[in-house]
Scaffold this active site. Structure first.
Site, PDB file in Angstrom:
ATOM      1  N   ARG A   1       0.820  -1.211   0.000  1.00 36.03           N
ATOM      2  CA  ARG A   1       0.000   0.000   0.000  1.00 36.03           C
ATOM      3  C   ARG A   1       0.865   1.278   0.000  1.00 36.03           C
ATOM      4  NH1 ARG A   1      -3.294   2.454   4.235  1.00 36.03           N
ATOM      5  NH2 ARG A   1      -5.042   3.550   3.274  1.00 36.03           N
TER       6      ARG A   1
ATOM      7  N   HIS B   1       0.368   4.251  -2.684  1.00 33.26           N
ATOM      8  CA  HIS B   1       0.102   5.630  -2.276  1.00 33.26           C
ATOM      9  C   HIS B   1       1.256   6.563  -2.649  1.00 33.26           C
ATOM     10  CE1 HIS B   1      -3.559   5.359   0.564  1.00 33.26           C
ATOM     11  NE2 HIS B   1      -3.560   4.328  -0.256  1.00 33.26           N
TER      12      HIS B   1
ATOM     13  N   ASN C   1      -3.843   9.004   3.985  1.00 35.36           N
ATOM     14  CA  ASN C   1      -2.683   8.413   4.665  1.00 35.36           C
ATOM     15  C   ASN C   1      -2.716   8.512   6.179  1.00 35.36           C
ATOM     16  OD1 ASN C   1      -1.610   7.935   2.098  1.00 35.36           O
ATOM     17  ND2 ASN C   1      -0.495   9.869   2.061  1.00 35.36           N
TER      18      ASN C   1
ATOM     19  N   HIS D   1      -6.083  -6.538  -2.194  1.00 36.52           N
ATOM     20  CA  HIS D   1      -6.893  -6.618  -0.980  1.00 36.52           C
ATOM     21  C   HIS D   1      -7.181  -8.065  -0.570  1.00 36.52           C
ATOM     22  CE1 HIS D   1      -8.598  -2.223  -0.927  1.00 36.52           C
ATOM     23  NE2 HIS D   1      -7.291  -2.287  -0.784  1.00 36.52           N
TER      24      HIS D   1
END
Length: 322
Positions: free
Chosen positions: A63, A67, A95, A195
């Site tokens: 992740r 990001h 975040n 996920h």
């Protein structure tokens, strides 16, 4: 004369190709083969150790890479702490109290610096750690393109601008935001398959388990038991994104969607009568296809506007510019 004119044309074409090509053409899988031959094994050993202590860390490192890349490209900017001259990305809405794994990145950087000081960028460490995490949790491997350099600044406003889709996103918002980064709807669905590992906080799925109808009743009730309806109560309680095999990188995430057991709104929206339904069905029964498309999408994501050549720097400490 003919030779010189054809040579001139050829030279112009070559120059045009060099100018016209994207900077990621300078990335290569063997970028550190001479300057830091131990970088791959060094990163892998730290990631292995971290994931063995906490499986969720693998998902957190994937992740972090996502990001980072979605905000001004894969430049390690997400790792920068605030300074007197800029507010970084860590406290931006997507975040804040959410992205994690910074200590693992620090640990990797310290060990890589010992092996080859001032050579390997923090941006490349993120790319390698994401790949290693997927492999360690049972997913596919790939050769990571390297040669990114680190940004000297970070942008709170860019991270907050909506480029990272929220868990409440509609299907069209998801498709549009990925397309804005050069990623197709297929890339988006494949990357959402990450996920299959990791956890989410109650505050991010409360609306889904209490208000939405395209959800398995028993699944919703099970999630409600540790995520109270009242806002502010149990906000940080965690639930696995993949209820079936939370610590294994597999295709069960897509099976969950077929059974209306997607934890986030942005998960279930991928299988809700829309344009991505057929892809979810395909991935739910074809590991090879999912893995192949996931790897393709991860490599494409790693190509998003990196700093190369003399742009940026090689940070000594991933948390601050040199």
């Amino acid at each position: 004369m003919a030779f010189s004119s054809s040579f001139s044309v050829m030279f112009v074409v070559v120059v045009w190709m060099m100018v016209g090509s994207s900077s990621y053409a300078q990335l290569s899988t063997n970028f550190y083969s001479k300057s830091c031959p131990k970088v791959l094994s060094t990163v892998e050993s730290v990631v292995k150790s971290a994931v063995s202590k906490e499986k969720r860390m693998g998902a957190s490192l994937v992740r972090l890479f996502f990001h980072d890349c979605f905000v001004n490209g894969c430049d390690g900017s997400i790792l920068l702490d605030d300074t007197s001259s800029f507010t970084g990305e860590k406290t931006a809405a997507p975040n804040n109290n959410s992205v994690r794994g910074f200590n693992v990145v620090d640990d990797i950087k310290a060990k890589v610096e010992k092996a080859c000081p001032g050579v390997v960028s923090c941006a490349d460490i993120l790319a390698l750690a994401a790949r290693d995490s997927v492999v360690i949790l049972g997913g596919p491997g790939w050769d990571v393109k390297l040669g990114r350099r680190d940004s000297k600044t970070a942008s709170f406003s860019a991270a907050n601008s909506g480029v990272i889709p929220p868990p409440t996103a509609t299907l069209s918002q998801l498709i549009n935001r990925f397309q804005a980064r050069g990623l197709s709807a297929k890339d988006m669905v494949a990357l959402s398959g990450a996920h299959t590992i990791g956890k989410a906080r109650c505050v991010l799925f409360r609306g889904r388990i209490y208000n939405e109808t395209n959800i398995d009743t028993s699944f919703a009730k099970a999630r409600q038991s540790s995520c109270p309806r009242t806002s502010g109560s149990g906000d940080n309680n965690l639930a696995p994104l993949d209820v079936a095999t939370p610590d294994s990188f597999d295709l069960k995430y897509f099976n969950n969607l077929l059974n209306k057991k997607g934890l986030l709104h942005s998960d279930q929206i991928l299988f809700n009568g829309g344009s991505t339904d057929s892809l979810v069905k395909t991935y739910s029964s074809n590991t090879k296809k999912f893995y192949s498309d996931f790897v393709t999408a991860m490599i494409k994501m790693g190509d998003i506007t990196p700093l190369t050549g003399s742009n940026g720097e090689i940070r000594m400490n991933c948390r601050k510019p040199n």
